[in-house]
Design a protein around this motif. Sequence first.
Motif, PDB file in Angstrom:
ATOM      1  N   ASP A  63     -14.498  37.231   9.600  1.00  0.00           N
ATOM      2  CA  ASP A  63     -15.189  38.377  10.182  1.00  0.00           C
ATOM      3  C   ASP A  63     -14.223  39.357  10.836  1.00  0.00           C
ATOM      4  OD1 ASP A  63     -14.494  36.672  12.198  1.00  0.00           O
ATOM      5  OD2 ASP A  63     -16.488  36.549  13.121  1.00  0.00           O
ATOM      6  N   ASP A  64     -12.926  39.200  10.580  1.00  0.00           N
ATOM      7  CA  ASP A  64     -11.912  40.083  11.138  1.00  0.00           C
ATOM      8  C   ASP A  64     -11.324  40.975  10.048  1.00  0.00           C
ATOM      9  OD1 ASP A  64     -12.372  38.859  13.585  1.00  0.00           O
ATOM     10  OD2 ASP A  64     -10.739  37.417  13.311  1.00  0.00           O
ATOM     11  N   ILE A  65     -10.484  41.928  10.457  1.00  0.00           N
ATOM     12  CA  ILE A  65      -9.889  42.870   9.521  1.00  0.00           C
ATOM     13  C   ILE A  65      -8.413  43.049   9.869  1.00  0.00           C
ATOM     14  CG2 ILE A  65      -9.987  45.196   8.535  1.00  0.00           C
ATOM     15  CD1 ILE A  65     -12.869  45.388   9.624  1.00  0.00           C
ATOM     16  N   CYS A  66      -7.530  42.760   8.914  1.00  0.00           N
ATOM     17  CA  CYS A  66      -6.100  42.999   9.118  1.00  0.00           C
ATOM     18  C   CYS A  66      -5.796  44.491   9.024  1.00  0.00           C
ATOM     19  CB  CYS A  66      -5.267  42.293   8.042  1.00  0.00           C
ATOM     20  SG  CYS A  66      -5.348  40.509   8.035  1.00  0.00           S
TER      21      CYS A  66
ATOM     22  N   ASN B 204     -16.682  49.436  15.551  1.00  0.00           N
ATOM     23  CA  ASN B 204     -16.117  50.338  16.555  1.00  0.00           C
ATOM     24  C   ASN B 204     -15.200  49.571  17.502  1.00  0.00           C
ATOM     25  OD1 ASN B 204     -17.655  52.679  15.719  1.00  0.00           O
ATOM     26  ND2 ASN B 204     -19.443  51.690  16.646  1.00  0.00           N
ATOM     27  N   ARG B 205     -14.074  50.162  17.845  1.00  0.00           N
ATOM     28  CA  ARG B 205     -13.155  49.528  18.782  1.00  0.00           C
ATOM     29  C   ARG B 205     -13.743  49.548  20.186  1.00  0.00           C
ATOM     30  NH1 ARG B 205      -7.365  52.209  16.813  1.00  0.00           N
ATOM     31  NH2 ARG B 205      -7.194  51.058  14.847  1.00  0.00           N
ATOM     32  N   VAL B 206     -13.759  48.376  20.824  1.00  0.00           N
ATOM     33  CA  VAL B 206     -14.328  48.269  22.169  1.00  0.00           C
ATOM     34  C   VAL B 206     -13.304  47.757  23.181  1.00  0.00           C
ATOM     35  CG1 VAL B 206     -16.680  47.961  21.350  1.00  0.00           C
ATOM     36  CG2 VAL B 206     -15.220  45.956  21.644  1.00  0.00           C
ATOM     37  N   GLY B 207     -12.113  47.453  22.721  1.00  0.00           N
ATOM     38  CA  GLY B 207     -11.094  46.969  23.643  1.00  0.00           C
ATOM     39  C   GLY B 207      -9.842  46.552  22.904  1.00  0.00           C
ATOM     40  N   ILE B 208      -8.864  46.142  23.657  1.00  0.00           N
ATOM     41  CA  ILE B 208      -7.612  45.671  23.087  1.00  0.00           C
ATOM     42  C   ILE B 208      -7.180  44.434  23.852  1.00  0.00           C
ATOM     43  CG2 ILE B 208      -6.192  47.133  24.579  1.00  0.00           C
ATOM     44  CD1 ILE B 208      -4.269  47.480  22.188  1.00  0.00           C
ATOM     45  N   ARG B 209      -6.675  43.438  23.157  1.00  0.00           N
ATOM     46  CA  ARG B 209      -6.228  42.207  23.800  1.00  0.00           C
ATOM     47  C   ARG B 209      -4.742  42.042  23.551  1.00  0.00           C
ATOM     48  NH1 ARG B 209      -8.559  36.634  21.733  1.00  0.00           N
ATOM     49  NH2 ARG B 209     -10.519  37.770  22.025  1.00  0.00           N
ATOM     50  N   ARG B 210      -3.977  42.115  24.619  1.00  0.00           N
ATOM     51  CA  ARG B 210      -2.530  41.927  24.543  1.00  0.00           C
ATOM     52  C   ARG B 210      -2.149  40.640  25.269  1.00  0.00           C
ATOM     53  NH1 ARG B 210      -0.214  46.585  22.616  1.00  0.00           N
ATOM     54  NH2 ARG B 210      -1.233  48.574  23.096  1.00  0.00           N
TER      55      ARG B 210
ATOM     56  N   ILE C  87     -13.409  44.746  18.124  1.00  0.00           N
ATOM     57  CA  ILE C  87     -14.389  45.656  17.554  1.00  0.00           C
ATOM     58  C   ILE C  87     -15.781  45.060  17.675  1.00  0.00           C
ATOM     59  CG2 ILE C  87     -12.765  46.720  15.951  1.00  0.00           C
ATOM     60  CD1 ILE C  87     -13.889  44.955  13.726  1.00  0.00           C
ATOM     61  N   ASP C  88     -16.798  45.915  17.675  1.00  0.00           N
ATOM     62  CA  ASP C  88     -18.166  45.428  17.763  1.00  0.00           C
ATOM     63  C   ASP C  88     -18.722  45.160  16.365  1.00  0.00           C
ATOM     64  OD1 ASP C  88     -18.843  47.904  16.680  1.00  0.00           O
ATOM     65  OD2 ASP C  88     -19.517  48.750  18.591  1.00  0.00           O
ATOM     66  N   GLU C  89     -20.008  44.895  16.276  1.00  0.00           N
ATOM     67  CA  GLU C  89     -20.613  44.512  15.006  1.00  0.00           C
ATOM     68  C   GLU C  89     -20.570  45.629  13.966  1.00  0.00           C
ATOM     69  OE1 GLU C  89     -24.373  42.628  15.247  1.00  0.00           O
ATOM     70  OE2 GLU C  89     -23.715  41.120  16.695  1.00  0.00           O
ATOM     71  N   THR C  90     -20.458  46.868  14.420  1.00  0.00           N
ATOM     72  CA  THR C  90     -20.405  47.990  13.479  1.00  0.00           C
ATOM     73  C   THR C  90     -18.984  48.457  13.205  1.00  0.00           C
ATOM     74  OG1 THR C  90     -20.727  49.570  15.295  1.00  0.00           O
ATOM     75  CG2 THR C  90     -22.703  48.790  14.148  1.00  0.00           C
TER      76      THR C  90
ATOM     77  N   HIS D 126      -8.114  43.613  13.649  1.00  0.00           N
ATOM     78  CA  HIS D 126      -9.364  43.982  14.304  1.00  0.00           C
ATOM     79  C   HIS D 126     -10.216  42.713  14.420  1.00  0.00           C
ATOM     80  CE1 HIS D 126      -8.000  47.940  12.875  1.00  0.00           C
ATOM     81  NE2 HIS D 126      -8.680  48.428  13.898  1.00  0.00           N
ATOM     82  N   PHE D 127     -10.452  42.294  15.657  1.00  0.00           N
ATOM     83  CA  PHE D 127     -11.161  41.047  15.954  1.00  0.00           C
ATOM     84  C   PHE D 127     -12.621  41.351  16.269  1.00  0.00           C
ATOM     85  CE2 PHE D 127     -12.691  38.115  19.285  1.00  0.00           C
ATOM     86  CZ  PHE D 127     -12.574  36.901  18.621  1.00  0.00           C
ATOM     87  N   ARG D 128     -13.529  40.703  15.560  1.00  0.00           N
ATOM     88  CA  ARG D 128     -14.955  40.978  15.694  1.00  0.00           C
ATOM     89  C   ARG D 128     -15.524  40.300  16.940  1.00  0.00           C
ATOM     90  NH1 ARG D 128     -17.360  44.469  11.980  1.00  0.00           N
ATOM     91  NH2 ARG D 128     -16.223  43.331  10.374  1.00  0.00           N
ATOM     92  N   ARG D 129     -15.885  41.110  17.927  1.00  0.00           N
ATOM     93  CA  ARG D 129     -16.505  40.583  19.145  1.00  0.00           C
ATOM     94  C   ARG D 129     -17.998  40.875  19.054  1.00  0.00           C
ATOM     95  NH1 ARG D 129     -14.472  42.880  24.767  1.00  0.00           N
ATOM     96  NH2 ARG D 129     -16.366  44.141  24.656  1.00  0.00           N
ATOM     97  N   ILE D 130     -18.752  39.934  18.491  1.00  0.00           N
ATOM     98  CA  ILE D 130     -20.175  40.158  18.223  1.00  0.00           C
ATOM     99  C   ILE D 130     -20.992  39.948  19.476  1.00  0.00           C
ATOM    100  CG2 ILE D 130     -19.925  39.560  15.786  1.00  0.00           C
ATOM    101  CD1 ILE D 130     -21.030  36.815  16.385  1.00  0.00           C
ATOM    102  N   ASN D 131     -22.282  40.278  19.394  1.00  0.00           N
ATOM    103  CA  ASN D 131     -23.154  40.223  20.574  1.00  0.00           C
ATOM    104  C   ASN D 131     -23.205  38.841  21.202  1.00  0.00           C
ATOM    105  OD1 ASN D 131     -23.817  42.919  20.465  1.00  0.00           O
ATOM    106  ND2 ASN D 131     -25.598  42.603  19.157  1.00  0.00           N
ATOM    107  N   GLY D 132     -23.100  37.794  20.366  1.00  0.00           N
ATOM    108  CA  GLY D 132     -23.173  36.436  20.896  1.00  0.00           C
ATOM    109  C   GLY D 132     -21.835  35.884  21.330  1.00  0.00           C
TER     110      GLY D 132
END
Length: 301
Positions: free
Chosen positions: A119-122, A155-161, A150-153, A229-235
């Motif tokens: 569910d991620d994107i390189c 969109n970037r919602v944050g960055i993790r370093r 990124i969220d379910e659609t 891009h890491f998918r951070r879904i609602n759950g």
Amino acid sequence: MSLNLASKSQFILQSSSPLPSTVSSVCGMSVYMNDRLEWVTQAVDSVLNQTLSPSLFVVVLDGNVSEEISLYLSKKEKQHPNMILVHGLVNRGLSVCMNYIIEMTLPLKPKYFFRMDADDICVPHRFEKQITLLEKHPDVDILGSALWEIDETGNRVGIRRLPLTHSKLLKSFSRRCPINHPTVAIRFSVFERGHRYMAEMLNTQDYFLWIALAKDGCKFANVREPLLHFRRINGFYKRRGRGKSVNEFKARLLAMESLSQRSLQNYCYALMVLTLRMMPAWGIKFAYKCDRFLLNLKRHH
């Protein structure tokens, strides 16, 4: 830790092209019943369309998956000679699937192993960037990177370093998992020394593996640039559950013991995080945001 014969017999290989005698890089990914076709498509395409594609892209269908995903993957496998599918007769979990890929490809003498989730994107140059850095720094055994959340659609919602250098990474082991697992590139020489994912672990597999590698003297590093891009879904804040929370707590205790990092401060931190993880989703979400804030604050100082 080798796979036993019973485990190996539960996987069936599907490849329309002959397997090469040698490869330089392997990317391993698992697909599951509840995965979404749209996200699997984005993940697979992001691997196959790299500026430097992996020599072998191995996708494990871990037990039953949806018919549409199975048909899609079979079609892609026929179109790309460097892609092969492995059908798991029953669901075994990520650790067993990754260990199978490692065991299966070891005879091909690869240099690098990449992780990827369905569910991620390189980013397009992820593999080229990591291989270039590993070639330039032969002392580094495990190389991760920052990631976009990124969220379910999409969109970037944050960055993790995370910390960049081995010395800073090593100090953080008792506090948090120091590598973003889906971003990792590992030298196969690590696996040639016998290291594997813990097959009995259904979550937190990466944290325990990194601790074992650090104890064995392996060197870690992170790329500052986000390469995934890491998918951070609602759950996302509900997924951890009691089992994962307890495993994270055990991993922190193991890191303290294995890496001589026992301290009252570290023990208190581990207990605090365990308590927060047991809270409702809103509490977990708050704790996650606080952790990101403190990590970024520490990084800037």
